[in-house]
Motif scaffolding. Structure first.
Motif, short mmCIF file in Angstrom:
data_model
loop_
_atom_site.label_atom_id
_atom_site.label_comp_id
_atom_site.label_asym_id
_atom_site.label_seq_id
_atom_site.Cartn_x
_atom_site.Cartn_y
_atom_site.Cartn_z
N PHE A 71 10.04 -5.08 11.59
CA PHE A 71 8.70 -5.06 10.98
C PHE A 71 8.10 -3.65 11.03
N ALA A 72 8.34 -2.93 12.13
CA ALA A 72 7.82 -1.57 12.25
C ALA A 72 8.47 -0.66 11.19
N ASP A 73 9.76 -0.81 10.96
CA ASP A 73 10.44 -0.01 9.94
C ASP A 73 9.91 -0.35 8.54
N LEU A 74 9.67 -1.63 8.29
CA LEU A 74 9.16 -2.05 6.99
C LEU A 74 7.74 -1.52 6.77
N LEU A 75 6.95 -1.51 7.81
CA LEU A 75 5.61 -0.95 7.72
C LEU A 75 5.65 0.53 7.34
N ALA A 76 6.60 1.26 7.92
CA ALA A 76 6.76 2.67 7.58
C ALA A 76 7.11 2.84 6.10
N GLY A 77 7.89 1.91 5.56
CA GLY A 77 8.25 1.97 4.15
C GLY A 77 7.04 1.79 3.25
N VAL A 78 6.12 0.90 3.62
CA VAL A 78 4.90 0.72 2.83
C VAL A 78 4.05 1.98 2.85
N ARG A 79 4.01 2.65 3.98
CA ARG A 79 3.25 3.89 4.06
C ARG A 79 3.80 4.93 3.08
N GLU A 80 5.11 4.98 2.91
CA GLU A 80 5.69 5.89 1.93
C GLU A 80 5.29 5.50 0.52
N GLU A 81 5.26 4.20 0.25
CA GLU A 81 4.87 3.72 -1.07
C GLU A 81 3.41 4.08 -1.36
N LEU A 82 2.59 3.96 -0.34
CA LEU A 82 1.17 4.32 -0.51
C LEU A 82 1.01 5.81 -0.83
N ARG A 83 1.88 6.64 -0.30
CA ARG A 83 1.80 8.07 -0.62
C ARG A 83 2.05 8.32 -2.11
N LEU A 84 2.94 7.53 -2.71
CA LEU A 84 3.17 7.63 -4.15
C LEU A 84 1.86 7.35 -4.90
N HIS A 85 1.18 6.30 -4.49
CA HIS A 85 -0.07 5.93 -5.16
C HIS A 85 -1.15 7.00 -4.93
N GLU A 86 -1.16 7.57 -3.74
CA GLU A 86 -2.13 8.64 -3.47
C GLU A 86 -1.87 9.84 -4.37
N GLY A 87 -0.59 10.11 -4.64
CA GLY A 87 -0.26 11.20 -5.54
C GLY A 87 -0.75 10.93 -6.96
N TYR A 88 -0.51 9.71 -7.45
CA TYR A 88 -1.04 9.33 -8.76
C TYR A 88 -2.56 9.47 -8.79
N ALA A 89 -3.20 8.96 -7.73
CA ALA A 89 -4.67 8.97 -7.69
C ALA A 89 -5.21 10.39 -7.74
N ALA A 90 -4.58 11.29 -7.02
CA ALA A 90 -5.03 12.69 -7.01
C ALA A 90 -4.89 13.33 -8.38
N ARG A 91 -3.79 13.03 -9.07
CA ARG A 91 -3.56 13.64 -10.38
C ARG A 91 -4.47 13.06 -11.46
N TRP A 92 -4.81 11.77 -11.32
CA TRP A 92 -5.56 11.09 -12.37
C TRP A 92 -7.02 10.85 -12.00
N GLY A 93 -7.47 11.37 -10.87
CA GLY A 93 -8.86 11.23 -10.50
C GLY A 93 -9.28 9.82 -10.14
N ILE A 94 -8.39 9.07 -9.51
CA ILE A 94 -8.70 7.69 -9.09
C ILE A 94 -9.22 7.72 -7.66
N ASP A 95 -10.38 7.15 -7.44
CA ASP A 95 -10.96 7.06 -6.10
C ASP A 95 -10.49 5.76 -5.46
N LEU A 96 -9.42 5.84 -4.66
CA LEU A 96 -8.86 4.62 -4.08
C LEU A 96 -9.81 3.95 -3.10
N ALA A 97 -10.71 4.73 -2.52
CA ALA A 97 -11.67 4.16 -1.56
C ALA A 97 -12.71 3.30 -2.26
N ALA A 98 -12.85 3.48 -3.56
CA ALA A 98 -13.88 2.75 -4.31
C ALA A 98 -13.31 1.60 -5.15
N VAL A 99 -12.06 1.25 -4.91
CA VAL A 99 -11.42 0.22 -5.72
C VAL A 99 -12.07 -1.14 -5.47
#
Length: 209
Positions: A71-99
């Motif tokens: 479960f700990a390894d799988l959790l680390a994998g989700v964190r990597e996936e979230l970094r992808l979304h953070e990259g999209y958000a930064a490029r496209w001006g998406i405020d993830l905190a306001a979703v």
């Protein structure tokens, strides 16, 4: 056939619906409007935070050290996936905190968190495995024909590391879950919610009105 493989085969109809969904096909051929993809990224980031909490609850309820480590390894994998979304958000001006989560997003996250909080490790795996296996499946179905605009998304889900995470969760499902009606219902429900998530993304949030 393992339980995980049997459950995947049993839900092949919903996997086919997801694969043929116009949102998914639009990622593949590049016809998906960018604003729809941006909305999806925001909703998926919200979803993934709950998915991470589901893994954390699974770890808390782990029957042994081996399951805890998985479960700990799988959790680390989700964190990597979230970094992808953070990259999209930064490029496209998406405020993830306001979703503001759509009803389809909340239906899925509420289901996952309730299952992880109240069920055992096996039921938690049954609720969470469809997301991982379906996205690996969708990535593989689009491999080699992804439009440049969405190639990064496809690459993420065709990566051997993501496939290994999906297979790891399936092995944990096989090791912790009994073949019960509750397990089969949880798996099926997660697959239905996956399709509902794509439906909402394709409508562009119209359901929130």
């Amino acid at each position: 056939m393992s339980l995980a493989a049997d459950l995947w085969a049993e839900n092949a109809d919903l996997a086919a619906v997801a694969r043929a969904h116009p949102f998914v096909q639009g990622i593949g051929d590049g016809s998906l409007p960018p604003e729809l993809f941006a909305g999806y990224v925001a909703q998926d980031a919200f979803f993934l935070e709950s998915f991470a909490r589901g893994y954390a609850l699974g770890a808390a309820h782990s029957p042994d050290r081996a399951a805890l480590d998985v479960f700990a390894d799988l959790l680390a994998g989700v964190r990597e996936e979230l970094r992808l979304h953070e990259g999209y958000a930064a490029r496209w001006g998406i405020d993830l905190a306001a979703v503001e989560p759509l009803p389809a997003t909340l239906a899925y996250t509420d289901f996952l968190l309730a299952t992880a909080a109240l069920g055992g490790s096996g039921l938690t795996c049954a609720a969470m495995t469809p997301c991982m296996r379906l996205y690996a499946h969708l990535g593989q179905s689009l491999a080699g024909r992804a439009a440049p605009a969405y190639a990064e998304w496809v690459t993420t889900y065709t990566d051997p590391g993501f496939e290994e995470l999906a297979a790891t969760l399936e092995r944990l499902l096989d090791g912790t879950a009994a073949d019960t009606p509750a397990v089969r219902r949880a798996y099926r429900r997660a697959m239905e919610l996956e399709v509902g998530f794509f439906d909402a993304a394709w409508r562009g949030g119209a359901e929130s009105g």
